[in-house]
Scaffold this active site. Structure first.
Site, PDB file in Angstrom:
ATOM      1  N   LYS A 116      -2.158  -5.410 -10.120  1.00  0.00           N
ATOM      2  CA  LYS A 116      -1.782  -3.669 -10.238  1.00  0.00           C
ATOM      3  C   LYS A 116      -0.112  -3.576  -9.439  1.00  0.00           C
ATOM      4  O   LYS A 116       0.310  -2.726 -10.294  1.00  0.00           O
ATOM      5  CB  LYS A 116      -2.861  -2.901  -9.223  1.00  0.00           C
ATOM      6  CG  LYS A 116      -4.044  -2.793  -9.743  1.00  0.00           C
ATOM      7  CD  LYS A 116      -5.372  -2.122  -8.927  1.00  0.00           C
ATOM      8  CE  LYS A 116      -6.413  -2.122  -9.504  1.00  0.00           C
ATOM      9  NZ  LYS A 116      -7.674  -1.994  -8.657  1.00  0.00           N
ATOM     10  N   GLN A 160      -8.905  -0.470  -2.515  1.00  0.00           N
ATOM     11  CA  GLN A 160      -9.655  -1.517  -3.620  1.00  0.00           C
ATOM     12  C   GLN A 160     -11.173  -1.734  -2.811  1.00  0.00           C
ATOM     13  O   GLN A 160     -11.277  -2.131  -1.792  1.00  0.00           O
ATOM     14  CB  GLN A 160      -8.827  -2.737  -3.224  1.00  0.00           C
ATOM     15  CG  GLN A 160      -9.326  -4.030  -4.131  1.00  0.00           C
ATOM     16  CD  GLN A 160      -9.214  -3.580  -5.627  1.00  0.00           C
ATOM     17  OE1 GLN A 160      -8.130  -3.115  -6.211  1.00  0.00           O
ATOM     18  NE2 GLN A 160      -9.994  -3.992  -6.325  1.00  0.00           N
ATOM     19  N   ASP A 183      -7.903   6.861  -8.481  1.00  0.00           N
ATOM     20  CA  ASP A 183      -9.276   6.156  -9.186  1.00  0.00           C
ATOM     21  C   ASP A 183     -10.098   7.060  -9.615  1.00  0.00           C
ATOM     22  O   ASP A 183     -11.033   6.727 -10.483  1.00  0.00           O
ATOM     23  CB  ASP A 183      -9.655   5.229  -7.933  1.00  0.00           C
ATOM     24  CG  ASP A 183      -9.343   3.750  -8.054  1.00  0.00           C
ATOM     25  OD1 ASP A 183      -8.953   3.341  -9.205  1.00  0.00           O
ATOM     26  OD2 ASP A 183      -9.571   3.309  -7.168  1.00  0.00           O
TER      27      ASP A 183
END
Ligand code: NDP
Length: 356
Positions: A116, A160, A183
């Site tokens: 990422k 994460q 997200d």
């Protein structure tokens, strides 16, 4: 998840499915893939009222299905993002920023975070990374989230997953400011996605990537019968909500569904996100259907230098003979997930700075 499974649909030898955290780097993996003939030829089309760069799906040598080339579509999207970020920087002097919080030392999570970060750098997004010890407290994680919530140079915050077991994932995800929830996992964003007449600020990246693959491959969704296999919060459930928003008629199949193949065989569009290697067989697919394979499943492969390879949920060799289009694994949905994260971060920066 099953402990043994066929790794190759055309073979009768059983291979062991590996826990994903044992994988060091997914990038270096090899996969016996079909040959792409024209993956990069641009062909602009009008889809859903807006002009999209159209990547023609490529023909394989042995199968009738076209391959939906996620790698090439994701590259197009990253190029579009790069030029938008450069325009933003030139016009208002703002560069989008993404904060990533990693707790613990899981190898797969470290790989995802590294990928990422690299992807952010490549398009011009500034990345802010926090690495916390496995045994840190929930309060510490929330303290970092609050800091990023109040930092105007950060436009997206990503925690994460999975988090260590002692942490309450819900408390942590709820702490992310909904306006920076790139997200799309905040319950308010998911709730808005589910409601008629409401718009989420962000849509979860993997399902958003699936829909983008369909759009950019010129596949109509409206009025189609679609089946989503899997109902997780991060893929299956939001994928079904998104397809419904696109006016498809949806059925969700899960682990307790009786005779799933009968239901799946009625679908014009199938999205599979189960984590079960080669679950979806050719005989489950209606001729001409479009199949999007989200699954990433490592299976034993003694012929591979690393001893394993990645396969999807879909028995590719069989399905490619029946479907009209199918995504490969790797190289299908995977590259789209990161592209959508970058897209969400840019979208957030534009919204927060009122940049059109
Ligand atoms: P989860 O384990 O959270 O969910 C799996 C879902 O599949 C559950 O809803 C489960 O049903 C359902 N399921 C399991 N077995 C069967 C079965 N035999 N028949 C029908 N349904 C079944 O997984 P995720 O959604 O997080 O991930 C799914 C897959 O997608 C994994 O392989 C993962 O690695 C991959 N993935 C890929 C991404 C990408 O970028 N390409 C991103 C995220 C995930 P039930 O609810 O009844 O238990």
């Amino acid at each position: 998840m099953a402990s043994t499974i066929l790794s190759d649909c055309s073979s009768s030898s059983a291979a062991r499915i590996l826990p994903f955290h044992m994988i060091r780097s997914t990038n270096a993996l090899r996969f016996r893939c079909s040959v792409f003939l024209h993956p990069k030829t641009p062909n602009p089309r009008q889809i859903h009222g807006k002009s999209l760069a159209f990547t023609p799906v490529a023909m394989t040598t042995e199968t009738s299905a076209k391959v939906i080339d996620g790698k090439s579509i994701a590259k197009q999207i990253r190029d579009e993002i790069t030029s938008e970020i450069s325009r933003m920087k030139d016009e208002i002097g703002i560069v989008p920023g993404l904060a990533v919080i990693l707790v613990g030392t899981r190898k797969d999570s470290q790989t995802y975070v590294r990928n990422k970060k690299k992807a952010c750098e490549a398009v011009g997004i500034t990345s802010h990374e926090v690495n916390l010890q496995e045994d840190c407290t929930e309060e510490e994680v929330i303290k970092y989230i609050s800091g990023f919530n109040n930092d105007p140079s950060v436009h997206g915050i990503l925690v994460q997953l999975p988090l260590p077991r002692h942490m309450n994932e819900q408390n942590i995800l709820n702490a992310v400011n909904i306006e920076k929830d790139v997200d799309g996992f905040h319950p308010l964003n998911i709730g808005r996605l589910a409601m008629q007449g409401r718009e989420p600020l962000f849509v979860p990246c993997t399902p958003k990537g699936c829909i983008e693959l369909l759009h950019r491959s010129g596949i109509d969704i409206k009025g189609k019968r679609a089946v989503v296999i899997g109902r997780s919060n991060i893929v299956g459930m939001p994928a079904a909500l998104l397809l419904q928003r696109q006016n498809a008629t949806i059925t969700i199949v899960h682990s307790s569904t009786k005779n799933p193949e009968e239901i799946i065989r009625q679908a014009d569009i199938v999205i599979s996100a189960t984590g079960v290697a080669n679950l979806v067989r050719g005989s489950w697919i209606k001729p001409g259907a479009v199949v999007i394979d989200v699954g990433i499943n490592p299976v034993d492969d003694p012929e591979s230098p690393r001893g394993y390879r990645l396969v999807g949920d879909v028995c590719y060799e069989e399905v490619a003979k029946i479907a009209s289009a199918v995504t490969p694994v790797p190289g299908g949905v995977g590259p789209m997930t990161i592209a959508m994260l970058l897209s969400n971060t840019l979208e957030s920066a534009k919204r927060l700075h009122n940049f059109k």
